[in-house]
Design a protein around this motif. Structure first.
Motif, PDB file in Angstrom:
ATOM      1  N   GLY A 197       0.857  -1.348   0.198  1.00  0.00           N
ATOM      2  CA  GLY A 197       0.030  -0.055  -0.067  1.00  0.00           C
ATOM      3  C   GLY A 197       0.677   1.395  -0.084  1.00  0.00           C
ATOM      4  N   LEU A 198       0.354   2.347  -0.691  1.00  0.00           N
ATOM      5  CA  LEU A 198       1.092   3.637  -0.622  1.00  0.00           C
ATOM      6  C   LEU A 198       0.444   4.409  -0.211  1.00  0.00           C
ATOM      7  N   VAL A 199       0.844   5.350   1.026  1.00  0.00           N
ATOM      8  CA  VAL A 199       0.066   6.392   1.725  1.00  0.00           C
ATOM      9  C   VAL A 199       0.810   7.561   1.712  1.00  0.00           C
ATOM     10  N   GLY A 200       0.067   8.678   1.738  1.00  0.00           N
ATOM     11  CA  GLY A 200       0.491   9.908   1.696  1.00  0.00           C
ATOM     12  C   GLY A 200      -0.371  11.065   1.501  1.00  0.00           C
ATOM     13  N   SER A 201      -0.091  12.160   2.032  1.00  0.00           N
ATOM     14  CA  SER A 201      -0.897  13.424   1.620  1.00  0.00           C
ATOM     15  C   SER A 201      -0.993  13.670   0.189  1.00  0.00           C
ATOM     16  N   ASN A 202      -1.866  14.354  -0.135  1.00  0.00           N
ATOM     17  CA  ASN A 202      -2.025  14.868  -1.469  1.00  0.00           C
ATOM     18  C   ASN A 202      -0.893  15.542  -2.136  1.00  0.00           C
ATOM     19  N   GLY A 203      -0.323  15.418  -3.024  1.00  0.00           N
ATOM     20  CA  GLY A 203       0.842  15.688  -3.674  1.00  0.00           C
ATOM     21  C   GLY A 203       2.188  15.104  -3.197  1.00  0.00           C
ATOM     22  N   ALA A 204       2.321  13.926  -2.588  1.00  0.00           N
ATOM     23  CA  ALA A 204       3.161  13.423  -1.902  1.00  0.00           C
ATOM     24  C   ALA A 204       4.053  12.443  -2.973  1.00  0.00           C
ATOM     25  N   GLY A 205       3.327  12.369  -4.224  1.00  0.00           N
ATOM     26  CA  GLY A 205       3.935  11.607  -5.193  1.00  0.00           C
ATOM     27  C   GLY A 205       3.407   9.988  -5.673  1.00  0.00           C
ATOM     28  N   LYS A 206       2.417   9.810  -4.901  1.00  0.00           N
ATOM     29  CA  LYS A 206       1.957   8.457  -4.946  1.00  0.00           C
ATOM     30  C   LYS A 206       1.640   8.013  -6.523  1.00  0.00           C
TER      31      LYS A 206
END
Length: 229
Positions: free
Chosen positions: A42-51
């Motif tokens: 799974g890839l998580v991160g805030s908007n704009g994190a590069g996912k």
């Protein structure tokens, strides 16, 4: 573990149109990541994190601005994302056939999958209409069914499990669960926590285009969710 994908010092930036000053947005910066065969990541991160950028680089849609990307040459890969990868003037059926052939199937073998793909999408007569007439949800149904039913070795999912009505979402999750065999590699971007817990045994947390944490689902999700409070 045998690697399926390996990214070394990968960087990617995009020009900013606003202001006309030639500025850039650094989407990824010196990112290092190895995905092993059979990983459920799974890839998580805030908007704009590069996912989403990372998924597109993994799929070969974007070439990285710097660094290297290696993928096991014998493995097929598909990225399922809203409105991505279809030829608008072709019908849903024709796009499904093209996708199958591009993944190495003979034309006759590809044709044998078309009825199952059409049935899964629930598009009805629109399966034989041009994709340019589709809504975003219809395109996603087609993309999901095509990628899933063609048994792609590496499946990249970008927020598509939340599209459609509840019945289709449940159907998609059940179908994905049945297709997630030990040897299939799945990389999932999803904003709903329980979807990642349900599917993934490993999570990577991206922040400002870099890997902030990489580990077990429970450990990394807890750290990520606590940081957002």
């Amino acid at each position: 573990m045998m690697p399926a994908l390996k990214l070394t010092n990968v960087g990617m930036r995009f020009a900013l149109d606003s202001g006309g000053d030639g500025g850039h947005f650094q989407a990824l910066s010196e990112l290092n990541l190895q995905v092993n065969r059979g990983d459920k990541l799974g890839l998580v991160g805030s908007n704009g994190a590069g996912k989403s950028t990372l998924l597109r680089i993994m799929a070969g849609i974007y070439n990285p601005g710097s660094g290297t990307v290696w993928r096991a040459p014998e493995l097929s890969i598909a990225l399922l994302s809203l409105g991505l990868g279809f030829k608008n003037d072709l019908t849903g059926r024709e796009n499904a056939l093209l996708a199958a052939v591009l993944q190495g199937m003979s034309k006759s073998e590809a044709k044998s999958h078309l009825s199952a793909i059409g049935e899964f999408t629930e598009l009805g007569r629109f399966y034989d209409e041009p994709v340019k007439t589709y809504s975003s949800g219809m395109r996603t149904r087609l993309g999901f069914a095509t990628g899933l039913l063609l048994d792609t070795d590496i499946l990249l999912l970008d927020e598509i499990l939340a599209v459609g009505d509840q019945n289709f979402r449940n159907k998609a999750r059940e179908a994905l669960a049945q297709k997630i065999t030990a040897d299939r590699t799945v990389i999932l971007v999803h904003h709903i926590e329980h979807a990642i817990r349900e599917i993934c045994s490993r999570v990577v947390w991206l922040e400002q285009g870099q890997v902030k944490a990489d580990g077990s689902t429970s450990e990394v999700l807890e750290a990520y969710l606590n940081s957002a409070k």
